[in-house]
Design a protein around this motif. Structure first.
Motif, short mmCIF file in Angstrom:
data_model
loop_
_atom_site.label_atom_id
_atom_site.label_comp_id
_atom_site.label_asym_id
_atom_site.label_seq_id
_atom_site.Cartn_x
_atom_site.Cartn_y
_atom_site.Cartn_z
N GLU A 7 0.83 -1.21 0.00
CA GLU A 7 0.00 0.00 0.00
C GLU A 7 0.86 1.26 0.00
N LYS A 8 1.97 1.22 0.74
CA LYS A 8 2.88 2.37 0.78
C LYS A 8 3.50 2.60 -0.60
N ALA A 9 3.92 1.51 -1.25
CA ALA A 9 4.51 1.63 -2.59
C ALA A 9 3.48 2.11 -3.59
N ARG A 10 2.28 1.58 -3.52
CA ARG A 10 1.21 1.99 -4.45
C ARG A 10 0.90 3.47 -4.28
N LYS A 11 0.86 3.93 -3.02
CA LYS A 11 0.57 5.34 -2.75
C LYS A 11 1.68 6.24 -3.28
N ALA A 12 2.93 5.84 -3.09
CA ALA A 12 4.06 6.64 -3.57
C ALA A 12 4.07 6.73 -5.09
N GLU A 13 3.80 5.61 -5.75
CA GLU A 13 3.77 5.61 -7.22
C GLU A 13 2.63 6.48 -7.73
N ALA A 14 1.48 6.40 -7.08
CA ALA A 14 0.33 7.21 -7.50
C ALA A 14 0.65 8.69 -7.36
N SER A 15 1.26 9.07 -6.25
CA SER A 15 1.60 10.46 -6.02
C SER A 15 2.60 10.97 -7.05
N TYR A 16 3.62 10.16 -7.34
CA TYR A 16 4.63 10.54 -8.32
C TYR A 16 4.02 10.73 -9.70
#
Length: 238
Positions: A7-16
């Motif tokens: 979830e942390k990785a998915r959120k970071a990718e989405a933000s980027y």
């Protein structure tokens, strides 16, 4: 990967990507979106040698870096290009770009997660998955997506895959290595093995692995994204 890390990785990718799409345009200088992936267009030309009207699917299409040039090449052929992405910003940008480049009549925009999207059997002549498959949740999820892609492909159809492997994130000012925020970070050899196993009865048209380094703004400080980009292009024999 643990669910919390995913979830942390998915959120970071989405933000980027949200920031990237909001501040930059496809097919214009300044980012890696300045032009389509060359092999995507090469494989398209290969298909056009024997079939002019195509059903194309671009998984993880983003703002249309590949989908728009493909649609422009197929204009006036009766072809359809479907772009699927998980991010609202990507979906909205693809719609805008389809209108900007006057191909909105042939581009279908869908919001969805490639990991869970069901594909109609034998529908697509060309499936593009560039920078998409490293965002699934596990190795088994990757295998499942490949199987659905295969089932969704017409005889003679082509898959064009690029996937980042062996990913490292380096803090730009200090050189310190960070824990990469990426959903699936496979070693390069393992990714190639999985592709070869999945497509053992297909014709391999191209395969390679190339080191790349890209500046990113995904963390608190600027970083350098380093990875081996694996290319795998294959054609269904029957």
């Amino acid at each position: 990967m643990q669910q919390a890390d995913f979830e942390k990785a998915r959120k970071a990718e989405a933000s980027y990507h949200d920031e990237l799409y909001s501040e930059n345009d496809i097919l214009e200088p300044g980012t890696w979106m300045a032009k389509p992936v060359p092999v995507v267009m090469e494989m398209l030309e290969r298909l056009l040698r024997f079939k002019s009207r195509l059903e194309v699917l671009d998984l993880g299409c983003g703002a249309g870096r590949n989908a728009i040039p493909v649609a422009l090449r197929l204009r006036h052929t009766g072809s359809t290009v479907t772009g699927l992405d998980l991010l609202d910003e990507a979906v909205e940008k693809l719609r805008e770009n389809a209108q900007k480049y006057k191909v909105e009549d042939m581009i279908r925009v869908e919001k969805g997660d490639a990991e869970h999207t069901q594909l109609s059997d034998g529908k697509y002549d060309y499936i593009i998955a560039c920078g998409c498959l490293e965002h699934v949740s596990s190795e088994q999820a990757l295998i499942n997506v490949l199987e659905r892609m295969k089932a969704g492909t017409a005889p003679g159809g082509i898959h064009c895959i690029t996937m980042n492997t062996g990913i490292e994130e380096i803090e730009a000012d200090s050189g310190r290595k960070l824990k990469p925020l990426i959903e699936l970070n496979l070693p390069t050899d393992r990714a190639l093995t999985l592709f070869r196993q999945a497509y053992e009865d297909w014709n391999v048209l191209a395969q390679s692995s190339v080191l790349q380094s890209i500046p990113e703004e995904k963390y608190d400080k600027p970083t350098q994204f380093r990875a081996c980009s694996v290319l795998f292009a294959v054609q269904k024999t029957s």
